[in-house]
Motif scaffolding. Structure first.
Motif, PDB file in Angstrom:
ATOM      1  N   ILE A 195      10.461   0.810   0.813  1.00 46.22           N
ATOM      2  CA  ILE A 195      11.579   1.506   0.257  1.00 46.22           C
ATOM      3  C   ILE A 195      11.953   2.690   1.287  1.00 46.22           C
ATOM      4  CG2 ILE A 195      12.097   3.407  -1.582  1.00 46.22           C
ATOM      5  CD1 ILE A 195      10.539   1.683  -3.386  1.00 46.22           C
ATOM      6  N   PRO A 196      12.994   2.858   1.599  1.00 49.57           N
ATOM      7  CA  PRO A 196      13.359   3.695   2.917  1.00 49.57           C
ATOM      8  C   PRO A 196      12.665   5.030   2.763  1.00 49.57           C
ATOM      9  CG  PRO A 196      15.416   2.337   2.471  1.00 49.57           C
ATOM     10  CD  PRO A 196      14.307   2.174   1.343  1.00 49.57           C
ATOM     11  N   GLY A 197      12.919   5.793   1.710  1.00 46.86           N
ATOM     12  CA  GLY A 197      12.375   7.082   1.533  1.00 46.86           C
ATOM     13  C   GLY A 197      10.733   7.251   1.930  1.00 46.86           C
ATOM     14  N   LEU A 198      10.171   5.971   1.237  1.00 42.86           N
ATOM     15  CA  LEU A 198       8.610   6.271   1.513  1.00 42.86           C
ATOM     16  C   LEU A 198       8.322   5.808   2.846  1.00 42.86           C
ATOM     17  CD1 LEU A 198       7.541   4.606  -1.691  1.00 42.86           C
ATOM     18  CD2 LEU A 198       7.576   6.611  -1.198  1.00 42.86           C
ATOM     19  N   ALA A 199       9.265   4.919   3.409  1.00 38.56           N
ATOM     20  CA  ALA A 199       8.865   4.365   4.908  1.00 38.56           C
ATOM     21  C   ALA A 199       9.015   5.721   5.864  1.00 38.56           C
ATOM     22  CB  ALA A 199       9.683   3.321   5.347  1.00 38.56           C
ATOM     23  N   SER A 200       9.973   6.390   5.635  1.00 34.88           N
ATOM     24  CA  SER A 200      10.481   7.530   6.429  1.00 34.88           C
ATOM     25  C   SER A 200       9.158   8.576   6.363  1.00 34.88           C
ATOM     26  CB  SER A 200      11.571   7.947   5.993  1.00 34.88           C
ATOM     27  OG  SER A 200      11.598   8.483   4.685  1.00 34.88           O
ATOM     28  N   GLN A 201       8.181   8.507   5.375  1.00 36.93           N
ATOM     29  CA  GLN A 201       7.502   9.599   5.457  1.00 36.93           C
ATOM     30  C   GLN A 201       5.877   9.213   6.071  1.00 36.93           C
ATOM     31  OE1 GLN A 201       6.953  10.734   1.579  1.00 36.93           O
ATOM     32  NE2 GLN A 201       8.883  10.173   0.705  1.00 36.93           N
ATOM     33  N   VAL A 202       6.041   7.867   6.528  1.00 39.32           N
ATOM     34  CA  VAL A 202       4.414   7.222   6.713  1.00 39.32           C
ATOM     35  C   VAL A 202       4.575   6.987   8.291  1.00 39.32           C
ATOM     36  CG1 VAL A 202       5.054   4.877   6.411  1.00 39.32           C
ATOM     37  CG2 VAL A 202       2.742   5.661   6.180  1.00 39.32           C
ATOM     38  N   ARG A 203       3.449   7.393   8.813  1.00 34.28           N
ATOM     39  CA  ARG A 203       3.046   7.029  10.442  1.00 34.28           C
ATOM     40  C   ARG A 203       2.181   5.822  10.297  1.00 34.28           C
ATOM     41  NH1 ARG A 203      -0.251  10.422  12.534  1.00 34.28           N
ATOM     42  NH2 ARG A 203      -0.499  11.781  10.874  1.00 34.28           N
ATOM     43  N   ILE A 204       2.324   4.955  11.221  1.00 29.83           N
ATOM     44  CA  ILE A 204       1.460   3.936  11.241  1.00 29.83           C
ATOM     45  C   ILE A 204       0.753   3.959  12.770  1.00 29.83           C
ATOM     46  CG2 ILE A 204       1.109   1.172  11.606  1.00 29.83           C
ATOM     47  CD1 ILE A 204       3.740   1.080   9.787  1.00 29.83           C
ATOM     48  N   GLU A 205      -0.623   4.158  12.632  1.00 32.84           N
ATOM     49  CA  GLU A 205      -1.359   4.359  13.995  1.00 32.84           C
ATOM     50  C   GLU A 205      -2.505   3.535  14.308  1.00 32.84           C
ATOM     51  OE1 GLU A 205      -0.618   7.091  15.859  1.00 32.84           O
ATOM     52  OE2 GLU A 205       0.565   8.337  14.669  1.00 32.84           O
ATOM     53  N   LEU A 206      -2.954   3.504  15.398  1.00 26.61           N
ATOM     54  CA  LEU A 206      -4.238   2.785  15.909  1.00 26.61           C
ATOM     55  C   LEU A 206      -5.355   3.794  15.680  1.00 26.61           C
ATOM     56  CD1 LEU A 206      -3.788   0.718  18.914  1.00 26.61           C
ATOM     57  CD2 LEU A 206      -4.372  -0.142  16.596  1.00 26.61           C
ATOM     58  N   ASN A 207      -6.648   3.241  15.137  1.00 22.18           N
ATOM     59  CA  ASN A 207      -7.750   4.197  15.023  1.00 22.18           C
ATOM     60  C   ASN A 207      -8.062   4.846  16.285  1.00 22.18           C
ATOM     61  OD1 ASN A 207      -8.943   1.691  16.247  1.00 22.18           O
ATOM     62  ND2 ASN A 207     -10.890   2.275  15.524  1.00 22.18           N
ATOM     63  N   GLN A 208      -8.971   6.094  16.277  1.00 23.21           N
ATOM     64  CA  GLN A 208      -9.071   6.760  17.362  1.00 23.21           C
ATOM     65  C   GLN A 208     -10.699   6.868  17.750  1.00 23.21           C
ATOM     66  OE1 GLN A 208      -7.533  10.894  17.024  1.00 23.21           O
ATOM     67  NE2 GLN A 208      -5.339  10.181  17.358  1.00 23.21           N
ATOM     68  N   LEU A 209     -11.655   6.527  16.701  1.00 24.92           N
ATOM     69  CA  LEU A 209     -12.767   6.691  16.764  1.00 24.92           C
ATOM     70  C   LEU A 209     -13.845   5.482  17.518  1.00 24.92           C
ATOM     71  CD1 LEU A 209     -13.364   9.260  13.928  1.00 24.92           C
ATOM     72  CD2 LEU A 209     -13.099   9.889  16.161  1.00 24.92           C
TER      73      LEU A 209
ATOM     74  N   LEU B 184       0.734  -1.104  -0.033  1.00 23.21           N
ATOM     75  CA  LEU B 184       0.098  -0.015  -0.011  1.00 23.21           C
ATOM     76  C   LEU B 184       0.802   1.223   0.043  1.00 23.21           C
ATOM     77  CD1 LEU B 184      -2.869  -0.868   2.574  1.00 23.21           C
ATOM     78  CD2 LEU B 184      -3.077  -0.707  -0.041  1.00 23.21           C
ATOM     79  N   ILE B 185       1.888   1.191   0.934  1.00 19.63           N
ATOM     80  CA  ILE B 185       3.005   2.589   0.804  1.00 19.63           C
ATOM     81  C   ILE B 185       3.626   2.748  -0.536  1.00 19.63           C
ATOM     82  CG2 ILE B 185       4.919   3.358   1.964  1.00 19.63           C
ATOM     83  CD1 ILE B 185       4.145   1.684   4.375  1.00 19.63           C
ATOM     84  N   HIS B 186       4.013   1.657  -1.276  1.00 20.01           N
ATOM     85  CA  HIS B 186       4.668   1.659  -2.316  1.00 20.01           C
ATOM     86  C   HIS B 186       3.513   2.215  -3.424  1.00 20.01           C
ATOM     87  CE1 HIS B 186       7.874  -1.275  -1.319  1.00 20.01           C
ATOM     88  NE2 HIS B 186       8.250  -0.383  -0.794  1.00 20.01           N
ATOM     89  N   LEU B 187       2.439   1.877  -3.395  1.00 15.66           N
ATOM     90  CA  LEU B 187       1.537   2.211  -4.442  1.00 15.66           C
ATOM     91  C   LEU B 187       0.687   3.701  -4.280  1.00 15.66           C
ATOM     92  CD1 LEU B 187      -0.703  -1.125  -4.597  1.00 15.66           C
ATOM     93  CD2 LEU B 187       0.481  -0.017  -6.540  1.00 15.66           C
ATOM     94  N   PHE B 188       0.540   3.867  -2.953  1.00 11.01           N
ATOM     95  CA  PHE B 188      -0.189   5.258  -2.573  1.00 11.01           C
ATOM     96  C   PHE B 188       0.675   6.270  -1.967  1.00 11.01           C
ATOM     97  CE2 PHE B 188      -3.374   2.072  -3.073  1.00 11.01           C
ATOM     98  CZ  PHE B 188      -4.172   2.423  -4.041  1.00 11.01           C
ATOM     99  N   ASN B 189       1.672   5.984  -1.320  1.00  7.94           N
ATOM    100  CA  ASN B 189       2.651   7.099  -0.761  1.00  7.94           C
ATOM    101  C   ASN B 189       1.894   7.859   0.393  1.00  7.94           C
ATOM    102  OD1 ASN B 189       4.475   9.838  -1.748  1.00  7.94           O
ATOM    103  ND2 ASN B 189       4.812   8.512  -0.237  1.00  7.94           N
ATOM    104  N   PRO B 190       1.119   7.204   1.275  1.00 14.56           N
ATOM    105  CA  PRO B 190       0.312   7.798   2.334  1.00 14.56           C
ATOM    106  C   PRO B 190       1.162   8.272   3.422  1.00 14.56           C
ATOM    107  CG  PRO B 190       0.289   5.557   2.917  1.00 14.56           C
ATOM    108  CD  PRO B 190       1.157   5.663   1.686  1.00 14.56           C
ATOM    109  N   GLU B 191       0.392   9.500   4.002  1.00 19.31           N
ATOM    110  CA  GLU B 191       1.134  10.113   5.169  1.00 19.31           C
ATOM    111  C   GLU B 191       0.929   9.193   6.378  1.00 19.31           C
ATOM    112  OE1 GLU B 191      -0.122  14.565   5.124  1.00 19.31           O
ATOM    113  OE2 GLU B 191      -1.029  13.514   3.375  1.00 19.31           O
ATOM    114  N   VAL B 192      -0.116   8.628   6.494  1.00 17.53           N
ATOM    115  CA  VAL B 192      -0.469   7.635   7.794  1.00 17.53           C
ATOM    116  C   VAL B 192      -1.189   6.332   7.102  1.00 17.53           C
ATOM    117  CG1 VAL B 192      -2.690   9.156   8.182  1.00 17.53           C
ATOM    118  CG2 VAL B 192      -1.401   7.479  10.017  1.00 17.53           C
ATOM    119  N   ILE B 193      -0.775   5.234   7.806  1.00 20.93           N
ATOM    120  CA  ILE B 193      -1.972   4.256   7.501  1.00 20.93           C
ATOM    121  C   ILE B 193      -2.456   3.986   9.060  1.00 20.93           C
ATOM    122  CG2 ILE B 193      -2.090   1.595   7.170  1.00 20.93           C
ATOM    123  CD1 ILE B 193       0.109   1.960   5.149  1.00 20.93           C
ATOM    124  N   VAL B 194      -3.839   4.137   9.079  1.00 19.58           N
ATOM    125  CA  VAL B 194      -4.630   3.643  10.471  1.00 19.58           C
ATOM    126  C   VAL B 194      -5.106   2.622  10.333  1.00 19.58           C
ATOM    127  CG1 VAL B 194      -6.294   4.618  11.880  1.00 19.58           C
ATOM    128  CG2 VAL B 194      -5.014   6.357  10.450  1.00 19.58           C
TER     129      VAL B 194
END
Length: 327
Positions: free
Chosen positions: A287-301, A252-262
């Motif tokens: 890929i390190p450059g993409l991994a460094s841009q993404v946060r991995i979080e638990l949902n809040q709601l 998913l990160i490689h395809l969409f380059n997200p800021e966060v995956i919840v």
């Protein structure tokens, strides 16, 4: 003047309706049992009753209610406002959105439940303030909702995000979708339960002494609780699920380059250890450059995210329309 939308979360166990304002606050809500064994007509009747209930309270001017967003599990066709197939409801080709529109005379918008939760977390939860976010739900099945450049990515008919049916092993077991080696076969609640049962039934003595030995009706929740109590057997099973989920998340990160995956869903709420393994797997494989841009979080709601997101998508679309009119 305040505007409102009704969010409806249609699940196999419960029907939850809520009247939601533009800040994501649920003004009133009504929960009814789905009781799908009673038949399609009875479930539709309860859906209508839940909507009527939330509209009748709090002295809300009905003219300020702009529409209904419906979050449903299963395969949906948003263009037809139809649940194509939902095994948890026993439904095939039920035009629930059209029926709601005809009864209440305002717009209805049908969407996948993972997409609804994605919108909620993006607007008011762990993804607030981002433009590119992915919500992954891990429960009985596995799905995803994708926010791309500030808009929900729906696909041709609203079916985008079938993350659980990405194949990670072309020689793997046959999935209920007909494909082989689907991610859902390795990471869902059902998959976790199946792995535990198979291992406990084996002759391998290394599994003896587990807190789960002798459990007649094993659940993913029990495995999660046992892992938090230090049961190594359960810990190993959840680590394996997290490893595979991390492989999928890397794609998913490689395809969409997200800021966060919840991550959300019943399995994640009872087994936080999985999230640690997801992050570890991502950091090792992405890929390190993409991994460094993404946060991995638990949902809040939590459990109200479906209602909030079903309504929230309507607010988001109305705002987009207003901006286009200004331009």
């Amino acid at each position: 003047m305040d505007e409102y939308a009704i969010g409806l979360d249609l699940g196999g166990t419960k029907i939850l309706a809520g009247l939601v304002n533009g800040e994501g606050q649920i003004i009133s809500q009504k929960q009814l049992p789905t009781s799908s064994d009673d038949g399609e007509k009875a479930v539709i009747g309860r859906v209508m009753a839940a909507i009527e209930s939330v509209m009748s309270g709090k002295n809300i001017n009905h003219r300020r209610v702009r529409g209904v967003g419906i979050a449903s599990a299963g395969v949906i066709d948003s263009t037809k406002n139809e649940v194509v197939f939902a095994s948890n409801l026993g439904w095939r080709n039920v035009p629930i959105g059209k029926l709601i529109q005809e009864k209440f005379n305002f717009p209805a918008r049908l969407m996948n439940d993972a997409n609804a939760s994605a919108v909620a977390e993006w607007m008011w939860g762990a993804g607030k303030g981002t433009q590119n976010m992915i919500y992954v739900t891990v429960s009985t099945g596995v799905g995803a909702g994708i926010i791309c450049d500030g808009r929900l990515l729906s696909g041709n008919d609203g079916s985008a995000g079938e993350f659980g049916h990405i194949s990670i092993d072309w020689n793997g077991p046959i999935c209920r979708c007909g494909n082989r080696g689907c991610l859902e076969n390795y990471t869902s609640g059902i998959a976790i339960e199946n792995v535990a049962r198979t291992r406990l039934a084996s002759a391998d003595s290394s599994f003896s002494g587990s807190l789960l030995e002798g459990c007649a009706d094993l659940t993913a929740k029990q495995i999660g609780v046992a892992a938090m109590q230090g049961d190594q057997f359960s810990i190993d099973i959840l680590k394996q699920a997290g490893f595979y989920l991390g492989i999928g998340a890397t794609s998913l990160i490689h395809l969409f380059n997200p800021e966060v995956i919840v991550f959300g869903g019943g399995v994640m709420s009872t087994a936080p250890l999985i999230l640690q393994e997801v992050e570890k797997s991502v950091r090792e494989r992405c890929i390190p450059g993409l991994a460094s841009q993404v946060r991995i979080e638990l949902n809040q709601l939590g459990t109200e995210s479906g209602v909030m997101g079903a309504a929230g998508l309507l607010f988001s679309e109305w705002e987009h329309e207003r901006k286009l009119q200004i331009l």
